[in-house]
Design an enzyme around this catalytic site. Sequence first.
Site, PDB file in Angstrom:
ATOM      1  N   ARG A 171     -19.706  31.097 -51.800  1.00 36.04           N
ATOM      2  CA  ARG A 171     -20.760  30.083 -51.908  1.00 36.04           C
ATOM      3  C   ARG A 171     -20.191  28.717 -52.289  1.00 36.04           C
ATOM      4  O   ARG A 171     -20.675  27.674 -51.835  1.00 36.04           O
ATOM      5  CB  ARG A 171     -21.800  30.531 -52.943  1.00 36.04           C
ATOM      6  CG  ARG A 171     -22.997  29.618 -52.992  1.00 36.04           C
ATOM      7  CD  ARG A 171     -24.123  30.209 -53.810  1.00 36.04           C
ATOM      8  NE  ARG A 171     -25.275  29.311 -53.832  1.00 36.04           N
ATOM      9  CZ  ARG A 171     -25.936  28.978 -54.945  1.00 36.04           C
ATOM     10  NH1 ARG A 171     -25.556  29.466 -56.107  1.00 36.04           N
ATOM     11  NH2 ARG A 171     -26.966  28.165 -54.880  1.00 36.04           N
ATOM     12  N   ASN A 215     -26.408  23.282 -57.864  1.00 33.66           N
ATOM     13  CA  ASN A 215     -25.128  23.714 -58.416  1.00 33.66           C
ATOM     14  C   ASN A 215     -25.274  24.467 -59.727  1.00 33.66           C
ATOM     15  O   ASN A 215     -24.340  25.121 -60.186  1.00 33.66           O
ATOM     16  CB  ASN A 215     -24.240  22.489 -58.614  1.00 33.66           C
ATOM     17  CG  ASN A 215     -23.053  22.776 -59.485  1.00 33.66           C
ATOM     18  OD1 ASN A 215     -22.168  23.485 -59.065  1.00 33.66           O
ATOM     19  ND2 ASN A 215     -23.056  22.241 -60.684  1.00 33.66           N
ATOM     20  N   HIS A 223     -25.005  35.748 -46.931  1.00 33.46           N
ATOM     21  CA  HIS A 223     -25.933  36.376 -47.865  1.00 33.46           C
ATOM     22  C   HIS A 223     -25.892  37.902 -47.795  1.00 33.46           C
ATOM     23  O   HIS A 223     -26.758  38.565 -48.343  1.00 33.46           O
ATOM     24  CB  HIS A 223     -27.353  35.863 -47.625  1.00 33.46           C
ATOM     25  CG  HIS A 223     -27.554  34.447 -48.079  1.00 33.46           C
ATOM     26  ND1 HIS A 223     -28.709  33.726 -47.876  1.00 33.46           N
ATOM     27  CD2 HIS A 223     -26.716  33.596 -48.751  1.00 33.46           C
ATOM     28  CE1 HIS A 223     -28.583  32.511 -48.402  1.00 33.46           C
ATOM     29  NE2 HIS A 223     -27.374  32.402 -48.922  1.00 33.46           N
ATOM     30  N   HIS A 254     -20.958  25.176 -50.399  1.00 30.36           N
ATOM     31  CA  HIS A 254     -21.472  23.975 -51.069  1.00 30.36           C
ATOM     32  C   HIS A 254     -20.526  22.799 -50.907  1.00 30.36           C
ATOM     33  O   HIS A 254     -20.951  21.668 -50.696  1.00 30.36           O
ATOM     34  CB  HIS A 254     -21.709  24.255 -52.561  1.00 30.36           C
ATOM     35  CG  HIS A 254     -23.020  24.924 -52.838  1.00 30.36           C
ATOM     36  ND1 HIS A 254     -23.824  24.587 -53.885  1.00 30.36           N
ATOM     37  CD2 HIS A 254     -23.663  25.910 -52.174  1.00 30.36           C
ATOM     38  CE1 HIS A 254     -24.924  25.334 -53.859  1.00 30.36           C
ATOM     39  NE2 HIS A 254     -24.838  26.156 -52.843  1.00 30.36           N
TER      40      HIS A 254
HETATM   41  C1  HEM Z   1     -28.540  28.337 -44.609  1.00 34.21           C
HETATM   42  C2  HEM Z   1     -28.880  27.794 -45.718  1.00 34.21           C
HETATM   43  C3  HEM Z   1     -28.628  28.398 -47.074  1.00 34.21           C
HETATM   44  C4  HEM Z   1     -29.501  28.364 -48.097  1.00 34.21           C
HETATM   45  C5  HEM Z   1     -30.878  27.739 -48.096  1.00 34.21           C
HETATM   46  C6  HEM Z   1     -28.862  29.034 -49.203  1.00 34.21           C
HETATM   47  C7  HEM Z   1     -29.442  29.184 -50.449  1.00 34.21           C
HETATM   48  C8  HEM Z   1     -28.926  29.978 -51.447  1.00 34.21           C
HETATM   49  C9  HEM Z   1     -29.568  30.209 -52.708  1.00 34.21           C
HETATM   50  C10 HEM Z   1     -30.868  29.574 -53.174  1.00 34.21           C
HETATM   51  C11 HEM Z   1     -28.819  31.113 -53.382  1.00 34.21           C
HETATM   52  C12 HEM Z   1     -29.120  31.743 -54.739  1.00 34.21           C
HETATM   53  C13 HEM Z   1     -28.818  30.861 -55.915  1.00 34.21           C
HETATM   54  C14 HEM Z   1     -29.306  31.531 -57.172  1.00 34.21           C
HETATM   55  O1  HEM Z   1     -30.532  31.659 -57.321  1.00 34.21           O
HETATM   56  O2  HEM Z   1     -28.487  31.947 -57.999  1.00 34.21           O
HETATM   57  C15 HEM Z   1     -27.698  31.441 -52.557  1.00 34.21           C
HETATM   58  C16 HEM Z   1     -26.713  32.337 -52.894  1.00 34.21           C
HETATM   59  C17 HEM Z   1     -25.597  32.573 -52.128  1.00 34.21           C
HETATM   60  N1  HEM Z   1     -25.276  31.949 -50.966  1.00 34.21           N
HETATM   61 FE1  HEM Z   1     -26.481  30.751 -49.864  1.00 34.21          FE
HETATM   62  N2  HEM Z   1     -27.643  29.483 -48.821  1.00 34.21           N
HETATM   63  C18 HEM Z   1     -27.436  29.108 -47.528  1.00 34.21           C
HETATM   64  C19 HEM Z   1     -26.306  29.317 -46.782  1.00 34.21           C
HETATM   65  C20 HEM Z   1     -25.187  29.959 -47.256  1.00 34.21           C
HETATM   66  C21 HEM Z   1     -23.917  30.019 -46.552  1.00 34.21           C
HETATM   67  C22 HEM Z   1     -23.618  29.320 -45.257  1.00 34.21           C
HETATM   68  C23 HEM Z   1     -23.087  30.776 -47.305  1.00 34.21           C
HETATM   69  C24 HEM Z   1     -21.656  31.165 -47.058  1.00 34.21           C
HETATM   70  C25 HEM Z   1     -21.142  31.325 -45.879  1.00 34.21           C
HETATM   71  C26 HEM Z   1     -23.838  31.202 -48.465  1.00 34.21           C
HETATM   72  C27 HEM Z   1     -23.363  32.045 -49.430  1.00 34.21           C
HETATM   73  C28 HEM Z   1     -24.075  32.441 -50.543  1.00 34.21           C
HETATM   74  C29 HEM Z   1     -23.618  33.468 -51.463  1.00 34.21           C
HETATM   75  C30 HEM Z   1     -22.361  34.302 -51.327  1.00 34.21           C
HETATM   76  C31 HEM Z   1     -24.571  33.534 -52.470  1.00 34.21           C
HETATM   77  C32 HEM Z   1     -24.548  34.433 -53.717  1.00 34.21           C
HETATM   78  C33 HEM Z   1     -23.844  33.681 -54.827  1.00 34.21           C
HETATM   79  C34 HEM Z   1     -23.636  34.487 -56.090  1.00 34.21           C
HETATM   80  O3  HEM Z   1     -23.868  35.695 -56.113  1.00 34.21           O
HETATM   81  O4  HEM Z   1     -23.185  33.875 -57.062  1.00 34.21           O
HETATM   82  N3  HEM Z   1     -25.089  30.677 -48.410  1.00 34.21           N
HETATM   83  N4  HEM Z   1     -27.781  30.733 -51.385  1.00 34.21           N
HETATM   84  C1  LIG Z   2     -24.753  25.420 -65.414  1.00 30.45           C
HETATM   85  C2  LIG Z   2     -23.694  25.822 -64.455  1.00 30.45           C
HETATM   86  O1  LIG Z   2     -23.465  26.983 -64.275  1.00 30.45           O
HETATM   87  N1  LIG Z   2     -23.068  24.855 -63.801  1.00 30.45           N
HETATM   88  C3  LIG Z   2     -21.769  24.996 -63.240  1.00 30.45           C
HETATM   89  C4  LIG Z   2     -21.562  23.774 -62.378  1.00 30.45           C
HETATM   90  O2  LIG Z   2     -20.338  23.195 -62.596  1.00 30.45           O
HETATM   91  C5  LIG Z   2     -19.695  23.306 -63.882  1.00 30.45           C
HETATM   92  C6  LIG Z   2     -18.417  22.607 -64.015  1.00 30.45           C
HETATM   93  O3  LIG Z   2     -18.290  22.119 -65.288  1.00 30.45           O
HETATM   94  C7  LIG Z   2     -19.455  24.733 -64.087  1.00 30.45           C
HETATM   95  O4  LIG Z   2     -18.550  24.969 -65.151  1.00 30.45           O
HETATM   96  C8  LIG Z   2     -20.800  25.217 -64.396  1.00 30.45           C
HETATM   97  O5  LIG Z   2     -20.730  26.571 -64.674  1.00 30.45           O
END
Ligand code: HEM
Ligand SMILES: CC(=O)N[C@H]1CO[C@H](CO)[C@@H](O)[C@@H]1O
Length: 362
Positions: free
Chosen positions: A75, A107, A209, A79
Site C-alpha cells: 500500500r 495516510n 486488496h 500511495h
Molecule cells: C483503486 C483505488 C483504491 C482505493 C479507493 C483504496 C483504498 C484503500 C483503503 C480505504 C484501505 C484501508 C485503509 C484502512 O482503513 O486502514 C486500503 C487498504 C489497502 N490497500 Fe488500497 N485502495 C486502492 C487501491 C489500491 C492499490 C492500487 C493497491 C496496491 C496495488 C492497494 C493496496 C492496499 C493494501 C495492501 C491495503 C491493506 C493495507 C494494510 O493492511 O495495512 N490499494 N485501500
Molecule cells: C498515524 C499514523 O499511523 N501515521 C503514519 C503516517 O506517517 C508517519 C511518519 O511519521 C508514520 O510514522 C505514522 O505511523
Amino acid sequence: MAHAPLLAAFVVAVAVAVVVASSLGPGASAAEPPVARGLSFDFYRRTCPRAESIVREFVQDAVRKDIGLAAGLLRLHFHDCFVQGCDASVLLDGSATGPGEQQAPPNLTLRPSAFKAVNDIRDRLERECRGAVVSCADILALAARDSVVVSGGPDYRVPLGRRDSRRFATRQDVLSGLPGPSSNVPSLLALLRPLGLDATDLVTISGGHTIGQAHCSSFEDRLFPRPDPTINPPFLARLKGTCPAKGTDRRTVLDVRTPDVFDNQYYVDLVNREGLFVSDQDLFTNAITRPIVERFARSQREFFDQFGVSMGKMGQMRVHTSDQGEVRRNCSAPNPGPAAADALQWPSIVQTIVDAAEESLG
Ligand code: HEM
Ligand SMILES: CC(=O)N[C@H]1CO[C@H](CO)[C@@H](O)[C@@H]1O
Ligand SMILES: *[C@@H]1O[C@H](CO)[C@@H](O)[C@H](O)[C@H]1NC(C)=O
C-alpha cells in the site's frame, strides 16, 4: 535451389523463436510495459549488484514475523505513486515543514511498521553498498513487489533508477491524488486516465486488496444508517459483527476468502458481492469493468500476468530520473543542504547567494 534448405532452416528457426518468446513466463512476457527514460532493469549492476536480493531477503524475513507488513509495504508504494509520482514523498516526515503527506487523512492508516521496514532496508543497503546509492523510491517499488511474491503472488521485473523528491506533498496533493473508498468506477477511471492507466489497469491494481486489512471507518458508510443493497446479506451480517456501530475502532480483512494470500480470490469476492469498499464492489457492478473482474475470478493466471504489467505502469508514474531529485540518506527526510539538482532552481540559488552574503558579512 541450393538455398532451399537454408531458407527452410531459417523459417524453422524463426518459428521456434516465436514459440519460445510467447511461452516465456511473466517478467519476460512481451506485455511488459515500456521502461521510462532514465530507468533500467540493471540500474544498480555496478553500484549495488546485490540490491534486489538484499530487499528480497529482508522482506522475506520481516513478513515471516509479521504477515501484515506485506500489505503495509504494498500500500505504501501505491500511495507514493499516486501523490506527485513514485518519488518517496510519502515517506517524508511532515514535521519539518508543517503537515505533509503523512498527516493527511488517507495516510493515517498506513502502517508504521512499513515506514520502519523501508528505513531498515535502506540501512542494510547502505552498509552493503557504501553510501546512498539505492533510492527510497526504488526501495518502495522493490519491497512492494517482494511483498507480493512472498504472499504467493506473481514475480515481475521492476525497472530501477527512480530518484527521491525533495518536495513535501501537501495535504491537498494527498487528498486530490488518492482515490477514496467510496469512489465509483467512473470517478476512479477519471482519476486514472490522465495517469495513463485504463480500466484493465484499474481492475488489476485493485487486486492489491487480496491482502491486508481496513478500519471500520473506511467502509462504515456502507453499513449505516442504511446498508448498501449491493452487499450480500451474510457478508453484511459479518461486517456488522465487526463494526456494530458508527465510529467503531476495529479492522477487518479486505479479502474475506484468503486474507493473507496474494491470489485471485478478491475477484471471487466481488462476484459474490463481498467487496469491502464501494471502489471494490463497483468494479463488478460497472459494465465496463465487470468482464475483467469475471475473467480474473476465473483465471488466476490471467490476473497474475496482468498484475506485473499494470504495476509496471503504476510504478513508473511521473518518476524523477537522472539529475532530478536526489538519493536520500534518510528516507524520512530530504538530505540536508541544497541538493545538486535543486541548486539549479531559482529559490535555492537565491538562498545560496543570501547565505554567502551573510557569511561574508560575518
Ligand atoms: C483503486 C483505488 C483504491 C482505493 C479507493 C483504496 C483504498 C484503500 C483503503 C480505504 C484501505 C484501508 C485503509 C484502512 O482503513 O486502514 C486500503 C487498504 C489497502 N490497500 Fe488500497 N485502495 C486502492 C487501491 C489500491 C492499490 C492500487 C493497491 C496496491 C496495488 C492497494 C493496496 C492496499 C493494501 C495492501 C491495503 C491493506 C493495507 C494494510 O493492511 O495495512 N490499494 N485501500
Ligand atoms: C498515524 C499514523 O499511523 N501515521 C503514519 C503516517 O506517517 C508517519 C511518519 O511519521 C508514520 O510514522 C505514522 O505511523
Ligand atoms: C531521519 O529523519 C527523521 C525525520 O527528520 C528523524 O526523525 C530521524 O531521527 C532520522 N533518522 C536518522 C537515523 O538520522
